[in-house]
Design an enzyme around this catalytic site. Structure first.
Site, PDB file in Angstrom:
ATOM      1  N   GLN A 150      48.427  41.727  43.071  1.00 46.81           N
ATOM      2  CA  GLN A 150      48.625  42.813  44.097  1.00 46.81           C
ATOM      3  C   GLN A 150      48.563  42.385  45.339  1.00 46.81           C
ATOM      4  O   GLN A 150      47.459  41.840  45.729  1.00 46.81           O
ATOM      5  CB  GLN A 150      47.850  44.038  43.795  1.00 46.81           C
ATOM      6  CG  GLN A 150      47.983  45.391  44.097  1.00 46.81           C
ATOM      7  CD  GLN A 150      46.867  46.396  43.846  1.00 46.81           C
ATOM      8  OE1 GLN A 150      46.198  46.224  42.810  1.00 46.81           O
ATOM      9  NE2 GLN A 150      46.799  47.353  44.628  1.00 46.81           N
ATOM     10  N   GLY A 151      49.652  42.482  46.231  1.00 49.54           N
ATOM     11  CA  GLY A 151      49.626  42.092  47.565  1.00 49.54           C
ATOM     12  C   GLY A 151      49.698  43.403  48.647  1.00 49.54           C
ATOM     13  O   GLY A 151      50.430  43.608  48.989  1.00 49.54           O
TER      14      GLY A 151
ATOM     15  N   SER B 127      46.326  44.672  50.732  1.00 46.81           N
ATOM     16  CA  SER B 127      45.485  44.270  51.988  1.00 46.81           C
ATOM     17  C   SER B 127      45.833  42.904  52.660  1.00 46.81           C
ATOM     18  O   SER B 127      46.326  42.022  52.222  1.00 46.81           O
ATOM     19  CB  SER B 127      43.997  44.036  51.651  1.00 46.81           C
ATOM     20  OG  SER B 127      43.396  45.436  51.082  1.00 46.81           O
TER      21      SER B 127
ATOM     22  N   SER C  82      43.073  39.400  43.570  1.00 46.29           N
ATOM     23  CA  SER C  82      42.651  39.010  42.419  1.00 46.29           C
ATOM     24  C   SER C  82      43.848  38.592  41.528  1.00 46.29           C
ATOM     25  O   SER C  82      44.841  39.144  41.297  1.00 46.29           O
ATOM     26  CB  SER C  82      42.118  40.310  41.356  1.00 46.29           C
ATOM     27  OG  SER C  82      40.949  40.731  42.387  1.00 46.29           O
TER      28      SER C  82
ATOM     29  N   GLU D 208      44.678  52.946  40.286  1.00 39.04           N
ATOM     30  CA  GLU D 208      43.742  52.070  40.267  1.00 39.04           C
ATOM     31  C   GLU D 208      42.336  52.913  40.333  1.00 39.04           C
ATOM     32  O   GLU D 208      41.377  52.316  39.769  1.00 39.04           O
ATOM     33  CB  GLU D 208      43.956  51.166  41.537  1.00 39.04           C
ATOM     34  CG  GLU D 208      42.651  49.949  41.928  1.00 39.04           C
ATOM     35  CD  GLU D 208      42.961  49.163  42.881  1.00 39.04           C
ATOM     36  OE1 GLU D 208      43.810  49.300  43.696  1.00 39.04           O
ATOM     37  OE2 GLU D 208      42.386  48.037  42.942  1.00 39.04           O
TER      38      GLU D 208
ATOM     39  N   GLU E  51      34.155  55.325  52.315  1.00 38.83           N
ATOM     40  CA  GLU E  51      34.649  55.981  53.613  1.00 38.83           C
ATOM     41  C   GLU E  51      35.979  56.696  53.443  1.00 38.83           C
ATOM     42  O   GLU E  51      36.033  57.806  53.612  1.00 38.83           O
ATOM     43  CB  GLU E  51      34.359  55.078  54.880  1.00 38.83           C
ATOM     44  CG  GLU E  51      32.825  54.904  54.981  1.00 38.83           C
ATOM     45  CD  GLU E  51      32.159  53.920  54.080  1.00 38.83           C
ATOM     46  OE1 GLU E  51      32.936  52.914  53.249  1.00 38.83           O
ATOM     47  OE2 GLU E  51      30.940  54.018  53.858  1.00 38.83           O
TER      48      GLU E  51
END
Lengths: 403, 373
Positions: A137-138, A140, A172, A255, A386
């Site tokens: 997964q790309g 961030s 990951s 997720e 947060e």
């Protein structure tokens, strides 16, 4: 109440429906027969170990334990979310490794199922289930963590191809992945959420470089990915240009939702191990479980884990009825991360200095120390606590938008 | 296990909610709490007509034959509205004593039809106050068999709702064990005095019995199951009320945090406030899940129903107190005023947190199960 905790059904604590009970006994039988074929997964698997892991994942898929709730026409098993939870629990109890293609199964797959074209579904879903193709997964970027919508990796349409340039981080499985679910900016002229798109990118494309990052555990669990003029076919997009943010939310809901439920089942199994640890005589032949303060910490944790697991079942039942995950499912991931950290903290507190050793001579192979370090990431990955509290406050409690 | 409410259950919840919001707006609840009577008798027939009193009573006795989960839904709504009156005493605590008695067929229909409201008297002077100790009462009587009359002399403390009910169920011990005795409030030998208690919407009394006539409801030698069911329902519905109260406190706090501006912004846009309320939401949903789990495990006589129930109470009851604390903090000075409804919720939740063992003691029981003695 003569039964003692852990006597026969371990962490399973909620009465099954008849269908769930039947599936549970089927899974248990299968695991009894095949469990010993599961590979032992190490932090940095060799090529041969990766092959074994893929083989094991294909076995799971053939037995019907990958894509458990997916439609049968796409290779799924068409089962209920209650049965999916049974699988999570039994897998955790048997301590067998996850399917190798976990990013594909729990994130990319559900996104393709929800948003993909018929040809994308038939192209990508079956290889993903059988672990013939692994996903990463790309999302961030170095400059876009919690503020994911500010992502700057750009894709520009040139003829029939998107040309991608930029950098992703915390991915990951990137070093072994065949495909990447990539969040890119396709329109820099509109408000940030509206200019994003999701691409399906072949990781073997020229211009992609993967650099593993070493974590505080010492393991390179995730990587940075660099894209330099990577060419992606125009049709390898999820939805259309500009749908990226909404499609990415589907990914993140899964997720935090279904994947979160799997993690909570894992937490249930690890709690059993903590209970076992507390019952073992430690230094001076005292059982940690005899210390009233330790007893109460473990008991509080146990109660909180049960509450989380039942809450997850409510979320799954809701998903089964409505087909969608409510934003309130964010509390599952929020709570899981806190409890997972608490579990590791209690375990290392109980062990004292013996808990601070790793390697084969350490207590339980150093597992508790590893967890003590690794779990600090739980309140950061897949949405910081947060950000999740912001989501709950704004979208569930209905408070005005924050700043 | 399916944990989504069915369309029928949702419709039932909504119907109860509109009945309660129509009849018990916050201002009315506050007025009642400060009034001499403390409740609104005229609404009882509406509960009866909706079948709320006999919700889980078998149809053969005039009830609706519903499950514990429906009753949990009912009491969540009662907690949300901070309903004054003896619904909890009657449904949670007294009905199980009647339903476990051969006299049930005679008395229960009167309760279901609204002719008889009831409360339970179980705490001895200086004795354990927790519901789980009800069968350890020291009030002694001479039991001559089920349905036969006994004479009761002595005192029961902290009896809820005495002035709203027609009968009491009194826990007392005989030669062979703990029994339960049906007492008519009109009996000459019964007097009571209000406790200077904390909750104006659910008042408590010291009740003195002086050769009061009681009817034996159960065989004292075989009464433990009835006491268990009283404990189970008392704890489950107190927890459901607590979840309901917490839910309402969150709604009130969210409304206030949206309207109230400081530094030119609604205070709910500041994370110092919004994250507290997000956490409160999370804790409420976790407690609600525990209630549903306990209801389903108890309904099916799940093997670990008692552990589920102790877990639920240990989370839900202190949770309602914490919700009130948070609400007061969000409301600031306004939350500290008598006019604000919040202290009424705090009072109710403080009182109900004493219905059984403390959360620490509940966990002590769970620890024995989990970690051994």
């Amino acid at each position: 109440m003569s039964r003692r905790y852990g006597d026969d059904w371990g962490s399973v604590f909620i009465t099954d429906t008849d269908v769930e009970a039947a599936f549970r006994s089927e899974v248990r039988q299968w695991l009894e027969v095949h469990g010993n074929e599961a590979p032992h997964i190490v932090a940095e698997p060799s090529e041969e170990e990766v092959k074994q892991w893929r083989r094991w994942s294909a076995m799971l898929a053939n037995a019907g334990y990958a894509g458990i709730t997916w439609p049968i026409e796409f290779g799924g098993a068409g089962r209920s979310y209650g049965e999916l939870n049974v699988w999570f629990e039994e897998r955790a109890r048997a301590q067998i490794p996850d399917h190798f293609g976990v990013i594909g199964l729990d994130m990319a797959g559900p996104t393709i199922l929800a948003w993909g074209t018929p040809s994308q579904k038939s192209r990508f879903l079956a290889p993903l289930l059988g672990a013939r193709e692994i996903w990463c997964q790309g999302f961030s970027e170095p400059g876009s963590g919690s503020d994911l919508a500010s992502a700057r990796t750009k894709a520009v349409l040139e003829g029939d191809e998107w040309v991608v340039s930029g950098q992703k981080v915390w991915s990951s499985f990137a070093s072994v992945a065949d495909w990447c679910l990539l969040l890119v900016r396709t329109d820099p002229t509109v408000v940030k959420h509206k200019g994003l798109s999701l691409l399906l990118v072949d990781m073997k494309s020229p211009g992609i470089e993967v650099r593993p990052l070493r974590q505080i555990t010492g393991d390179p669990e995730f990587s940075e990915i660099f894209f330099t003029n990577v060419r992606v076919p125009r049709e390898s997009i999820i939805g259309g240009p500009g749908d990226g943010w909404r499609a990415a939310m589907t990914t993140l809901e899964h997720e935090r939702g279904t994947h979160g439920v799997a993690l909570s089942a894992q937490l249930g199994a690890e709690l059993d191990q903590l209970v076992a640890l507390a019952k073992r005589p430690g230094t001076k032949q005292r059982r940690p479980a005899d210390d009233p303060f330790v007893r109460d910490r473990i008991t509080q944790l146990w109660i909180d884990v049960q509450a989380l697991r039942v809450t997850n079942l409510r979320v799954l039942s809701e998903l089964g009825e409505t087909g969608r995950l409510d934003p309130s499912s964010s509390i599952g991931k929020l709570r899981w991360s806190e409890l997972n950290q608490r579990l590791a903290t209690i375990a290392t507190d109980v062990l004292g200095i013996d808990g601070l050793q790793s390697g084969p001579h350490a207590v339980d192979g150093g597992r508790w120390l590893y967890r003590r370090l690794r779990t600090r990431g739980n309140t950061i990955e897949a949405g910081t606590s947060e950000i999740l509290r912001n989501i709950v406050a704004e979208r569930v409690v209905g408070l005005p938008r924050g700043h | 296990m399916n944990l989504v409410l069915s369309p029928e259950q949702c419709a039932f919840r909504d119907a109860v909610q509109s009945l309660l919001t129509d009849n018990y707006p916050a201002s009315h609840v506050s007025d009642l709490a400060d009034s001499s009577k403390g409740w609104d008798e005229s609404s009882w027939q509406k509960f009866v007509q909706m079948g709320l009193v006999g919700l889980s009573v078998p149809e053969s006795l005039g009830g609706a034959g519903a499950t514990l989960l429906e009753e949990v839904i009912l009491f969540e709504q009662c907690g949300q509205a901070l309903l004054p009156g003896p619904l909890y005493s009657t449904v949670a605590l007294a009905l199980p004593a009647l339903l476990g008695s051969p006299l049930g067929a005679e008395v229960v229909p009167d309760v279901v039809s609204g002719k008889r409201r009831m409360a339970l008297a179980w705490i001895d002077p200086g004795g354990e106050s927790s519901l789980s100790s009800a069968s350890q009462t020291s009030l002694t009587i001479n039991d001559k068999g089920i349905g036969r009359d006994v004479e009761i002399s002595g005192i029961k403390k902290w009896v809820m709702d005495v002035e709203c009910v027609d009968s009491l169920v009194v826990a007392a011990k005989s030669q062979t064990g703990a029994g339960l005795y049906l007492v008519d409030m009109n009996d000459q030998g019964i007097t009571w005095q209000a406790t200077a208690g904390i909750d104006g919407t659910r008042r408590t009394f010291d009740v003195t019995f002086d050769r009061t006539r009681g009817r034996s409801l159960v065989d004292p030698a075989n009464s433990s199951h009835v006491f268990d069911v009283i404990w189970q329902r008392g704890l489950l519905f107190a927890s459901a009320e607590a979840v309901g109260s917490s839910t309402r406190l969150l709604e009130l706090s969210a409304e206030y945090a949206t309207d109230r501006e400081q530094f030119g912004q609604p205070i709910g846009s500041y994370q110092a406030i919004s994250h507290q309320l997000a956490d409160l939401y999370m804790h409420i949903e976790l407690a609600r899940s525990l209630c549903y789990w306990s209801a389903l495990e108890s309904e099916t006589d799940g093997r670990d129903a008692a552990i589920a129930l102790r877990s639920t109470a240990s989370v839900a009851l202190p949770g309602a107190i914490e919700a009130a604390h948070r609400a007061i903090q969000v409301f600031g000075g306004v939350g500290m005023t008598w006019e604000s409804i919040i202290h009424r919720y705090l009072r109710r939740s403080l009182q109900m947190s004493t219905i059984d063992l403390t959360a620490v003691d509940q966990r002590h029981h769970i620890a024995k199960f989990l970690l051994g003695d």
